[in-house]
Scaffold this active site. Structure first.
Site, mmCIF file in Angstrom:
data_model
loop_
_atom_site.group_PDB
_atom_site.id
_atom_site.type_symbol
_atom_site.label_atom_id
_atom_site.label_comp_id
_atom_site.label_asym_id
_atom_site.label_seq_id
_atom_site.Cartn_x
_atom_site.Cartn_y
_atom_site.Cartn_z
ATOM 1 N N ASP A 171 0.829 -1.210 0.000
ATOM 2 C CA ASP A 171 0.000 0.000 0.000
ATOM 3 C C ASP A 171 0.863 1.260 0.000
ATOM 4 O O ASP A 171 2.062 1.223 0.324
ATOM 5 C CB ASP A 171 -0.925 -0.014 1.221
ATOM 6 C CG ASP A 171 -2.241 0.704 0.978
ATOM 7 O OD1 ASP A 171 -2.344 1.459 -0.007
ATOM 8 O OD2 ASP A 171 -3.176 0.493 1.770
ATOM 9 N N ASP A 203 -10.561 1.755 -3.168
ATOM 10 C CA ASP A 203 -11.029 1.545 -1.794
ATOM 11 C C ASP A 203 -12.551 1.564 -1.715
ATOM 12 O O ASP A 203 -13.123 1.192 -0.689
ATOM 13 C CB ASP A 203 -10.465 2.619 -0.870
ATOM 14 C CG ASP A 203 -9.083 2.267 -0.349
ATOM 15 O OD1 ASP A 203 -8.623 1.130 -0.570
ATOM 16 O OD2 ASP A 203 -8.445 3.138 0.278
#
Length: 705
Positions: free
Chosen positions: A455, A525
């Protein structure tokens, strides 16, 4: 073509032709206010000439492809043709991601050398054409062969001058949780551009643009597409000039960029993939998908089916212990899920997002027996184990930062702005890269880990490096990317049996540069199924389905608070690399049965979904419904998906025309008795069932009989 004076001219790029005989040869006219570099010819001006790699200051007033400053402060350059060669194959770009070949016969590369004799600057333009793809890849190398220092101010990796401007420009703008929506706008006189200044390819703009003819649609018409194989700042610029000619160039964003080129040093630009389609956007996507799936992605997992996973994040956030995780894994495995992923919160003293980034060692308070014990317990449940990292970031509240406060991106005497309460490690530094390589390697070696989610959750501010001299500070962002690519290359090479997935707050770094190291990316997301219709549709314009992570999450959805059925959430998520992000222990018996049905269906058909031909049938940007399909390479199987967004009163009957089937083959839809030839399904179509209520959907399987 080389014109008088050694100027390199662009003649044609488009559909393959048998032989070129200058049917559109360059014409000249004495144009007012277009000066002439050759005194003997007032009709010859670079201001009107279609060029291969144009410069500013020698009679061309349009957007240049590059700009170089000499020690005397001047930015005037004058590149002329010197030589060229054609070689079989495709050379690698040192330190940079790029498309590749496996056999020399797959491609040929043209290298054209241009020289500025005054500066002793050599520029090598590289063009690779592929035997099996309607693609040209381009990059540029600058070499300082003189005795004075040169400063690169702009370096585009390619330039194309089109002879007209009868195009629409296609881009993929967005925002976090709303990535890669499709924009189509007519070209106009002046400059239109797409760019990032965030030191990441970004949620806001993707490093892609295309020029499409006015009549072009999904199946018909010409498209000229450009995609930058790079994960940092970029600029794609389209300029329509006074004579209705169009110039496109793409490369590293010159904003806040310079590069000091010492004598005998060289600078290599990243690669641009240029794809041509005469069969609309569908043909363009087919080219990108196959090229990226087979000649950009690498390693063991390039061709392997991807596992069905469950990520604990939305089930636990930071609040978990070993028993809770093992319980989630046990129930997940019973439903057919194959991989358990432990997300943020397992390291340092990470109970919230204010601390511990950079401390990649296990939090023994949460996991007293360590990662190895947890992973082995999960393996005993028949599941694989995966782990989340954010290796590029550091928290002020961390052992690493307290020991090395100068290891972050920063400018001395300036404040250090934080995003998500974190700073960015300075990957332009060798010592920082080595430390992170060692920390991540130690963790990955400590337990049976088969998957990593990598990430990156903030963009750069106060861009500077404590390790660079003042005259090199504007190199920081690009040097960071080179360092990041080095770290990724090292770690993915050390651990070839781990499936790596890149992420940046979802889809903030969904670009070809990342796919070179990690064959899939977390698409967004935002896991809301209806939002994902546009996000995944836009992403599919360029990037293959095998590169898209797509999960089922809880409702109301955590991002947009919408309620959709588990069936519809599953159908949308099964159109990528499938998984779940919810608390599996809170499902009802009916929901557990649906999850088992979904995981069984997906595992039975994932080879077609992940590696089959993908076709877009209905566009969510144009209507109330969306449809798409996957067809196996042998055309024996196909999967069709359809989603209706809102219910309409007194709805019309609708039909879907399928694509990609064999016209002469007979197909049965699921368990129905009736069969249809492929040509009927593609030309006549098949009825869409009447649906009641919002957010309704179906997924059908076609099998050759």
């Amino acid at each position: 073509m080389v014109k008088e004076g050694g100027y390199l001219v662009h003649l044609y790029w488009g559909k393959r032709i048998r032989e070129y005989n200058h049917s559109n040869k360059v014409r000249f006219e004495d144009r007012g206010f277009s000066p002439n570099p050759l005194e003997s010819d007032r009709t010859f001006s670079l201001d009107t000439l279609p060029q291969e790699y144009p410069q500013f200051g020698t009679t061309d007033f349009r957007d240049p492809a590059y700009q170089v400053q000499s020690e005397n402060g001047s930015t005037i350059t004058d590149l002329r043709y010197n030589s060229h060669k054609i070689v079989k194959g495709k050379p690698n770009l040192e330190g940079l991601p790029s498309t590749y070949i496996e056999e020399e016969e797959e491609a040929e590369t043209l290298e054209v050398t241009l020289i500025d004799s005054e500066l002793h600057l050599k520029v090598v333009l590289s063009y690779t054409t592929f035997k099996d793809f309607d693609v040209v890849t381009r990059s540029v190398r600058f070499v300082n062969e003189g005795v004075e220092k040169l400063r690169l101010l702009k370096v585009a990796s390619m330039n194309v001058d089109f002879h007209d401007a009868d195009f629409d420009i296609i881009t993929l703008p967005g925002a976090r949780i709303r990535e890669r929506h499709i924009s189509r706008t007519p070209l106009r006189e002046g400059v239109q551009s797409v760019e990032s200044r965030r030191d990441a390819s970004s949620h806001q703009h993707n490093p892609f643009l295309a020029l499409a003819r006015k009549e072009t649609d999904e199946n018909h018409g010409e498209v000229f597409a450009f995609n930058f194989v790079y994960s940092g700042n970029f600029l794609g610029s389209v300029e329509v000039d006074q004579f209705n000619q169009t110039r496109v160039n793409m490369g590293i964003n010159p904003f806040d960029f310079t590069w000091l080129l010492e004598p005998d040093e060289s600078f290599q630009s990243p690669e641009v993939v240029m794809a041509y389609s005469g069969n609309g956007f569908g043909g363009m996507s087919k080219t990108f998908h196959k090229l990226y799936r087979t000649r950009l992605c690498r390693g063991k997992f390039r061709d392997e089916e991807r596992p069905v996973l469950i990520n604990n994040w939305e089930a636990t956030y930071f609040d978990f212990n070993e028993d809770k995780l093992t319980g989630l894994a046990t129930q997940s495995g019973a439903l057919g899920i194959e991989l358990f992923v432990l997300d943020d919160g397992w390291f340092g003293k990470r109970d919230d997002d204010y601390s511990s980034l950079g401390d990649w060692f296990v939090d023994k308070k949460k996991l007293p027996n360590g990662l190895k014990n947890l992973a082995e317990n999960i393996q005993q449940e028949g599941m694989q184990f995966g782990l989340w990292f954010e290796p590029e970031m550091v928290s002020e509240d961390s052992e690493l930062y307290r020991k090395h406060p100068d290891w972050c991106i920063h400018v001395p005497e300036r404040q250090r702005s934080k995003g998500r309460s974190q700073l960015i490690l300075d990957f332009s530094r060798e010592d920082v890269c080595e430390e992170i390589i060692q920390q991540i390697s130690n963790t990955l070696s400590s337990a049976p880990i088969t998957y990593v989610k990598w990430d990156m959750n903030r963009h750069m501010t106060e861009v500077g490096s404590g390790a660079l001299s003042k005259e090199r500070q504007r190199e920081t962002a690009h040097r960071y990317m080179l360092g990041l690519y080095k770290v990724m290359e090292e770690i993915t090479t050390r651990f070839p049996n781990i499936l790596f997935e890149s992420c940046s707050g979802g889809g903030g770094r969904f670009d070809p540069g990342m796919l070179y190291y990690m064959p899939q990316t977390w698409t967004s997301d935002n896991t809301d199924a209806i939002s994902r219709l546009k996000i995944q549709y836009g992403t599919s314009l360029v990037y293959p389905i095998s590169s898209m992570g797509a999960h089922v999450s809880a409702v109301p959805n955590h991002q947009v608070h919408r309620n959709t059925s588990l069936k519809t959430r599953g159908i949308v998520a099964m159109s990528g690399n499938f998984g779940y992000e919810l608390d599996i222990t809170e499902l009802t018996d009916e929901e557990r049965a649906e999850v088992m049905k979904q995981t069984f269906f997906y595992k039975e058909n994932r080879s077609v979904i992940q590696f089959g031909e993908f076709y877009r049938l209905k566009n969510p940007f144009e209507g109330n419904d969306t449809s798409w399909m996957f067809v196996s390479e042998d055309q024996q199987e196909a999967i069709i998906a359809y989603v209706q967004v809102l219910a309409d009163p007194a709805p019309a009957f609708s039909v879907i025309k399928l694509k990609g089937l064999a016209p002469y083959k007979k197909y049965r839809i699921d368990e129905q008795e009736k069969t249809f030839y492929g040509d009927e399904l593609m030309n006549v179509g098949i009825n869409v069932p009447m649906m009641k209520g919002d957010f309704q959907s179906f997924m059908w399987k076609l099998i050759e009989v």
